[in-house]
Design a protein around this motif. Structure first.
Motif, PDB file in Angstrom:
ATOM      1  N   LEU A 269       0.734  -1.226  -0.111  1.00 15.02           N
ATOM      2  CA  LEU A 269       0.028   0.142   0.076  1.00 15.02           C
ATOM      3  C   LEU A 269       0.836   1.259  -0.076  1.00 15.02           C
ATOM      4  O   LEU A 269       0.697   2.067  -0.792  1.00 15.02           O
ATOM      5  N   SER A 270       1.916   1.325   0.839  1.00 12.97           N
ATOM      6  CA  SER A 270       2.989   2.620   0.582  1.00 12.97           C
ATOM      7  C   SER A 270       3.497   2.617  -0.520  1.00 12.97           C
ATOM      8  O   SER A 270       3.599   3.488  -1.063  1.00 12.97           O
TER       9      SER A 270
ATOM     10  N   LEU B  52       2.454   4.949   8.451  1.00  9.45           N
ATOM     11  CA  LEU B  52       3.278   6.283   8.427  1.00  9.45           C
ATOM     12  C   LEU B  52       4.824   6.034   8.168  1.00  9.45           C
ATOM     13  O   LEU B  52       5.661   6.531   7.510  1.00  9.45           O
ATOM     14  N   GLU B  53       5.417   4.977   9.085  1.00  5.42           N
ATOM     15  CA  GLU B  53       6.512   4.668   8.815  1.00  5.42           C
ATOM     16  C   GLU B  53       7.015   4.150   7.695  1.00  5.42           C
ATOM     17  O   GLU B  53       8.006   4.591   7.167  1.00  5.42           O
ATOM     18  N   TYR B  54       6.300   3.125   7.205  1.00  2.12           N
ATOM     19  CA  TYR B  54       6.706   2.766   5.818  1.00  2.12           C
ATOM     20  C   TYR B  54       6.565   3.787   4.617  1.00  2.12           C
ATOM     21  O   TYR B  54       7.194   3.833   3.712  1.00  2.12           O
ATOM     22  N   ILE B  55       5.567   4.840   4.828  1.00  2.00           N
ATOM     23  CA  ILE B  55       5.461   5.906   3.903  1.00  2.00           C
ATOM     24  C   ILE B  55       6.480   6.683   3.845  1.00  2.00           C
ATOM     25  O   ILE B  55       7.236   7.184   2.927  1.00  2.00           O
ATOM     26  N   ILE B  56       7.173   7.073   4.919  1.00  2.00           N
ATOM     27  CA  ILE B  56       8.500   7.805   5.218  1.00  2.00           C
ATOM     28  C   ILE B  56       9.468   7.156   4.760  1.00  2.00           C
ATOM     29  O   ILE B  56      10.217   7.854   3.885  1.00  2.00           O
ATOM     30  N   VAL B  57       9.678   5.839   4.903  1.00  2.00           N
ATOM     31  CA  VAL B  57      11.169   4.937   4.460  1.00  2.00           C
ATOM     32  C   VAL B  57      10.946   4.766   2.947  1.00  2.00           C
ATOM     33  O   VAL B  57      11.915   5.039   2.141  1.00  2.00           O
TER      34      VAL B  57
END
Length: 490
Positions: free
Chosen positions: A134-135, A419-424
């Motif tokens: 999804l990210s 949100l962690e996955y989106i940032i990374v």
């Protein structure tokens, strides 16, 4: 469900889809062919592609409306050009880390690599493949949205947009008119080429701000920094049992290490593993409870307890004081009583000594086994003898302790993980795409930069220079990725 089984199931599904696709096409089944043309779907070997022009008018409306788009994409272009040399430097650093990340014992450690390929099931938990996919699709859509809007602003025709699913990895893309793009002034072309990277950076910043601010918003429905709550346990967890952990238990301490959030939980487990300490006890308690037998060798090493005494553990007297020993060198004591009674620890990395009238005894355990005391809120302590990794692998914890059962409907852990996955992933896409590699935005950015810097050089020679730079960077990136994966596999 095993991740390998899921991948095999997806492979079978692809095989079935490809078989029927080839079968219907070979039979010239008109309804099926019309369906593919009408929907823009195409099926290939481990690949499903969808293309459409339905969003073209929407991009035209968005690109022609705000007058600030030119400033927006100009700033994005400058920032992208600034991080280009940074990305190349990070790639070189990551490559060098691969060669110095092997210690003397030959054990590979890559936890500190600045650039590392993310592969579900290898260095990403297979259970988080949903977050990963999804990210990735969200970050690629935002990336291509930047290209689409900027191309409209620079009067470059959008042919179509689409999504390409490569086995399990979804990637969005936009097809632009290459003739019109190549005919643009290099600076105008750079606004289009840098727009996707710029949007990824903005998405990362927004996600990071949300990640930092949401915990304060969640304090309305959750208690934070007051321990961690057990949200799930695997059926084979050794922590289960009448005296073990249960779902909804709130953990406040591990040994004497205080836990306020999830990060503290992992730090305390690591400390329990590397800094194995003894316990300061009174000699009277030892004499009253000692049930030791002559020291014997077992499959687990030396032991001084009877096999029937399952609640007892063999302790070694490790005081360094000279003179007459006040307690035997090896004693068999109830593990729970020792751990719950002792208020001070001794030994360990810091070599702490007990105060007067107290004696240091240390559990006789092998190098990978640890005696762990888990303190719970309003519940008896849990005493566990085993590897601290069992807690990490078999229980799921959260820093968000709900104030009411309806609070769990807000799914704070899922939101924070997403949100962690989106940032990374968004930051990673920006850094990788700007590197001058073939088939990436960096290749076209490099072509434009070479055209700007080598205006007096024939175009063919300038493109040869740009191609050479891209080839070198591509070789370095591919070598780094494959070498990192190979080191992890071996």
């Amino acid at each position: 469900m095993d991740f390998t089984f899921v991948l095999c199931g997806i492979a079978v599904l692809y095989g079935v889809l490809l078989f029927f696709d080839l079968f219907f096409k070979s039979c010239m089944l008109k309804p099926y062919i019309c369906f593919l043309k009408g929907t823009g779907i195409s099926i290939k070997f481990f690949q499903i592609k969808w293309e459409t022009t339905i969003f073209n008018r929407l991009f035209l409306r968005w690109g022609n409306t705000p007058t600030q788009w030119s400033i927006w994409f100009t700033w994005g272009m400058y920032l992208t050009l600034l991080i280009l040399p940074v990305s190349v430097l990070l790639l070189i650093i990551a490559l060098s880390q691969n060669f110095i990340s092997t210690n003397v014992a030959g054990v590979y450690k890559s936890s500190n690599l600045v650039i590392e390929p993310l592969i579900p099931g290898l260095n990403l938990p297979a259970s988080e493949i949903g977050y990963y996919s999804l990210s990735l699709i969200l970050c690629s859509i935002i990336h291509e949205l930047g290209h689409a809007i900027s191309s409209v602003k620079e009067d470059v025709h959008i042919i179509n947009v689409g999504i390409n699913i490569l086995y399990i990895l979804p990637v969005a893309y936009v097809n632009l008119s290459s003739e019109r793009l190549n005919a643009l002034n290099p600076w105008r072309a750079l606004r289009i080429l840098c727009a996707g990277i710029w949007h990824n950076l903005v998405l990362s910043m927004i996600a990071y701000l949300l990640y930092c601010s949401l915990p304060y918003v969640y304090t309305i429905a959750f208690n934070l920094n007051q321990g961690i709550i057990v949200t799930d346990m695997k059926e084979n967890s050794p922590l289960m049992g009448s005296r073990g952990l249960e779902v909804h238990n709130v953990i406040t301490k591990i040994n004497l290490c205080e836990i306020k959030n999830e990060a503290d939980f992992y730090n305390c487990l690591h400390r329990a593993y590397v800094d194995k300490r003894g316990y300061c006890v009174h000699a009277d308690m030892v004499h009253d409870l000692d049930e030791s037998i002559p020291l014997k060798y077992t499959s687990n090493g030396l032991d001084c307890c009877d096999e029937e005494k399952t609640d007892n553990l063999c302790f070694e007297y490790v005081d360094h004081n000279d003179g007459v020993l006040e307690i035997p060198p090896h004693v068999c004591l109830p593990a729970r009583t020792v751990v719950e009674t002792a208020t001070l620890t001794c030994g360990g990395v810091s070599n702490i000594e007990c105060s007067n009238k107290l004696h240091c005894i240390k559990p006789m355990l092998d190098n990978v086994t640890t005696l762990i005391k888990i303190m719970r809120e309003n519940r008896p302590d849990v005493i566990y003898i085993g590897h601290p990794g069992d807690l990490i692998q078999t229980i799921t914890v959260s820093s968000f302790i709900p104030k009411h059962w309806t609070s769990t409907l807000l799914f704070p852990d899922m939101v924070m993980k997403f949100l962690e996955y989106i940032i990374v992933i968004s930051t990673g896409l920006a850094l990788i795409n700007v590197i001058p590699c073939l088939f990436m935005d960096g290749q076209h950015i490099t072509n434009c930069l070479v055209d700007i810097l080598m205006t007096n050089t024939p175009r063919e020679k300038a493109r040869m220079v740009a191609t050479f730079i891209c080839l070198c960077s591509t070789v370095i990136l591919l070598f780094h990725c494959f070498y990192t994966i190979w080191l992890k596999l071996v």
